[in-house]
Write a protein that holds these residues in place. Structure first.
Motif: not given
Length: 460
Positions: A47, A23, A74-75, A55-57
């Motif tokens: 993602l 990621l 968000e990651w 970077k968003h799930w």
């Protein structure tokens, strides 16, 4: 299959075992706006990596042929494990035919409802706190401000008079104290509204009934109306009992019942009364008292008469009636002569000799002295109004005629809806009444003499 190297390019067209390192390395190629890094373990989890580096799930699936995409956060704020757990939950819902968006809408509605309920509870608590601290005087002021548009001038004046603080310097009407006394309702205004209990009001009624029962009864009626209004206001009702605290048997018994007054002039007293009244040094007061008797009007109605109310052409007199607004009665010859002889100091017929723009005040004192000279006890100004009604019995004048002259409401359907008496018909009866009273009083008067120049003399 061997794990791709840490530096190998990421193939975004296939699924991956998501790791922290993967990621971190994920990035969007310059020629694209975003790419999706798909999870091999949880179908639908990916993602979304944007060109700007975000970077968003996301979770994506189809339900009844419709594509559903849900944002999961968000990651790295939302970890891989948390994202997989949420994806697992959403997958379970969609596989059973449940739309997660509908659940979210319901949950949102529940949260908003709970928030609104909490806000309402807080507002109610604040209102109750304010109501607990509210004084009777504050609620009374709000009551008068809202209701006064529906009241007449006299009713408004009663609310002001009965709540006055007193203590104003005055030369008359203070029984030697030199200052005015508080109105009967004034002691209650400083109390908290919640403290107006039946016990408090009963004690107040018993105390006020000792010195001024008539005024206290009026104050009690106003208080009952006020508390009834408060019970209808959400901000006040919470601090009051379910029943009106002023409506108790003890309060009513303490104030007692008003006694009907019967003071009036007897036919035999007319000579002495007219002689004493006409002997008053102030001719305005003398004219006022005689007009009061011969018109049967209320004391305040006669005081309020203006020169504009006299219609000399049609011999009419407009009375500002507290019941109907106004009524027109005949301007009888003797009354006309009395009024025409008065000086025109201002707009009022019975003008004050002291105040520039006002009518007489407290003419009852002069009347009391005249009654003492005549040897008549207990005759009030309102008793003169009662006297006209009583004296007309000698002439057997129709009751409806007297009621119309005095400003009483019709007492029967036929009288109210079918009997219309024009001014000239009233004059026929009214002049007869006036002539008979003057005859019984021994007062000579020539109806043909021009008003204002009439010479009156008492028969020896």
């Amino acid at each position: 299959m061997a794990r791709p190297g840490k530096t190998a390019a990421i193939d975004y067209t296939t699924t991956h075992d998501l790791t922290h390192g993967l990621l971190e390395r994920a990035s969007c190629p310059p020629e694209k706006q975003f790419v999706l890094l798909k999870d091999a373990d949880k179908k639908g989890l990916r993602l979304r990596v944007t060109k700007a580096g975000g970077k968003h799930w996301q979770f994506e699936t189809r339900l009844k042929g419709q594509l559903i995409t849900r944002a999961l956060g968000e990651w790295p704020a939302v970890s891989i494990a948390e994202a997989k757990a949420e994806a697992h939950r959403l997958r379970g819902l969609t596989e059973t035919g449940t739309d997660p968006r509908e659940i979210e809408r319901q949950q949102q509605a529940e949260r908003e409802a709970a928030k609104a309920a909490a806000a309402a509870a807080k507002a109610q608590a604040e209102r109750e706190a304010v109501a607990q601290a509210l004084t009777t005087g504050e609620a009374w002021a709000a009551y008068v401000a809202e209701r006064k548009q529906h009241w007449g001038a006299l009713h408004i004046k009663d609310h002001e008079r009965l709540t006055r603080a007193g203590g104003e310097v005055a030369k008359r009407g203070t029984r030697g104290r030199g200052v005015t006394i508080p109105g009967p309702l004034h002691p209650l205004l400083g109390l908290a509204l919640r403290d107006l209990t039946p016990t408090v009001i009963e004690a107040w009624a018993a105390r006020e009934a000792q010195t001024r029962p008539t005024t206290a009864r009026l104050a009690w009626r106003l208080l009952k109306a006020f508390l009834g209004w408060c019970a209808e206001q959400p901000e006040y009702a919470s601090v009051l009992p379910n029943t009106n605290p002023a409506k108790t048997k003890k309060a009513r018994e303490a104030l007692g019942k008003p006694k009907a007054k019967g003071d009036s002039l007897l036919k035999e007293q007319l000579p002495a009364w007219f002689a004493a009244v006409r002997g008053i040094g102030n001719r305005t007061v003398a004219a006022y008292l005689q007009t009061l008797l011969l018109t049967g009007a209320r004391p305040g109605e006669v005081l309020a008469m203006r020169w504009d109310d006299l219609n000399v052409q049609w011999q009419g007199l407009t009375i500002r009636d507290k019941v109907e607004g106004e009524r027109v009665i005949p301007l009888t010859p003797y009354v006309h002569s009395l009024l025409a002889a008065l000086p025109r100091r201002n707009a009022w017929v019975f003008a004050s000799p002291i105040k520039k723009d006002s009518h007489l005040t407290e003419p009852n004192h002069a009347h009391d002295r005249a009654c003492a000279v005549a040897g008549i006890e207990g005759l009030t100004l309102h008793g003169l109004r009662r006297s006209l009604r009583s004296l007309t019995e000698w002439l057997e004048t129709p009751t409806g005629v007297v009621a119309q002259i005095m400003g009483h409401k019709p007492s029967a359907t036929a009288e109210k809806h079918y009997t219309v008496r024009p001014l000239d018909l009233l004059r026929l009866h009214h002049e007869r009444i006036e002539a008979w009273i003057l005859e019984q009083a021994g007062v000579q008067f020539d109806r043909k003499t021009e008003p204002g120049k009439l010479v009156l003399a008492k028969v020896a």
